[in-house]
Design a protein around this motif. Sequence first.
Motif, PDB file in Angstrom:
ATOM      1  N   TYR A 116       0.841  -1.199   0.000  1.00 50.56           N
ATOM      2  CA  TYR A 116       0.000   0.000   0.000  1.00 50.56           C
ATOM      3  C   TYR A 116       0.875   1.247   0.000  1.00 50.56           C
ATOM      4  O   TYR A 116       0.577   2.243  -0.702  1.00 50.56           O
ATOM      5  N   THR A 122      -4.949  -1.120  -2.833  1.00 47.75           N
ATOM      6  CA  THR A 122      -5.849  -0.043  -2.426  1.00 47.75           C
ATOM      7  C   THR A 122      -5.851   0.098  -0.890  1.00 47.75           C
ATOM      8  O   THR A 122      -5.438  -0.794  -0.147  1.00 47.75           O
ATOM      9  N   ARG A 123      -6.398   1.225  -0.483  1.00 48.87           N
ATOM     10  CA  ARG A 123      -6.533   1.474   0.960  1.00 48.87           C
ATOM     11  C   ARG A 123      -7.477   0.458   1.602  1.00 48.87           C
ATOM     12  O   ARG A 123      -7.251   0.013   2.738  1.00 48.87           O
ATOM     13  N   ALA A 124      -8.521   0.094   0.881  1.00 47.65           N
ATOM     14  CA  ALA A 124      -9.497  -0.874   1.402  1.00 47.65           C
ATOM     15  C   ALA A 124      -8.819  -2.221   1.652  1.00 47.65           C
ATOM     16  O   ALA A 124      -9.082  -2.884   2.667  1.00 47.65           O
ATOM     17  N   ASP A 127      -6.741  -1.861   4.819  1.00 43.43           N
ATOM     18  CA  ASP A 127      -7.575  -1.847   6.028  1.00 43.43           C
ATOM     19  C   ASP A 127      -8.111  -3.244   6.355  1.00 43.43           C
ATOM     20  O   ASP A 127      -8.187  -3.639   7.529  1.00 43.43           O
ATOM     21  N   GLU A 128      -8.454  -3.971   5.326  1.00 42.74           N
ATOM     22  CA  GLU A 128      -8.973  -5.337   5.542  1.00 42.74           C
ATOM     23  C   GLU A 128      -7.894  -6.243   6.137  1.00 42.74           C
ATOM     24  O   GLU A 128      -8.154  -7.028   7.055  1.00 42.74           O
TER      25      GLU A 128
END
Length: 330
Positions: A116, A122-124, A127-128
């Motif tokens: 990242y 991606t940011r998602a 975060d996951e």
Amino acid sequence: MRKRLVLFVIAFAISAGVGFWFVWQRPVSVTTAAVERGSAVELVYATGYVEPEHPVIVSSRATAPVAAVLVNEGDPVARGQPLVQLDDSEQHALLAQAAADAQGKTLAERRVTTLYAEGWVTRAARDEAVAAAKAARASSSALSARLDQMTVRAGISGVVLKREVEPGDLATPGKELLQLGDPASARITATVDERDIIRVHVGQVALLSADAFPGKVIRGRVYEITPGGDPTQRAFRVRIHVEDAISLPFGLTLEVNIVVNEHQKALLVPTGAVIAGRVWLVRDHRVQPRMVGTGITGTDKTEIASGLQAGDIVVVNPSAGLREGDRVRP
């Protein structure tokens, strides 16, 4: 002849009169006692037993078979000491699985975080991965804490009062395994009849004795009276602190006498001298009845509140045939 008969009758009458006078004047043997001064004590009798002031029930927070019991009744224990070991083989396996899962997800979190930062994910996705790693580590920590619960430890320092568990038993939350108590905070719980409880108050002195300590009187003091009685036994529980509680084993039964009233320098007579509020007073070898006021009455002595003075002599256990003015011989 007639003169001789008259003289005989006169002599007989004189002899009979002398004999009657002798019998009538003959002293009656009685038991006497002097009125003396002493302590008049009124007691309330009860029975009691020694128990811990704050007994601790030991139970498990987890459901598991008992692998080992590490203490016996009467053993001293320290706070935090292991008492019961539960079967933790399943917990070890689950913890190993959770630790492996946490390790894998933590590595994945690091890789995704690096990608990242370089702009490859991606940011998602980042975060996951972070959330999954946190959840895996939390699950591992929870299983580690649960594994620690497989060892049941002492919550206080004291002694083991009861052991209700054996290896192979199934431990469940709320089921009593052991009971602990601190000898330094022992108390006596006495059962007082409901007819006497109104005379018992906090702060009164209690005199205790036990067959285990022949001839020894243990002093204590009432510190608590339960507000609710037992309607089945028709009695109330009274709590007593003693001066040397640590020397009394838990469960020891005692005879308890609570001092509810005490008069110093009271006038005392044997209880058998007072009949229906009256005594027989001995004066100049003759008896006369005297009404008296009484105070504290015991099995041996009775307090005289009025009617007598110290040094007076009274008849003990007077016979029913005693009359005023009778001559007596102590």
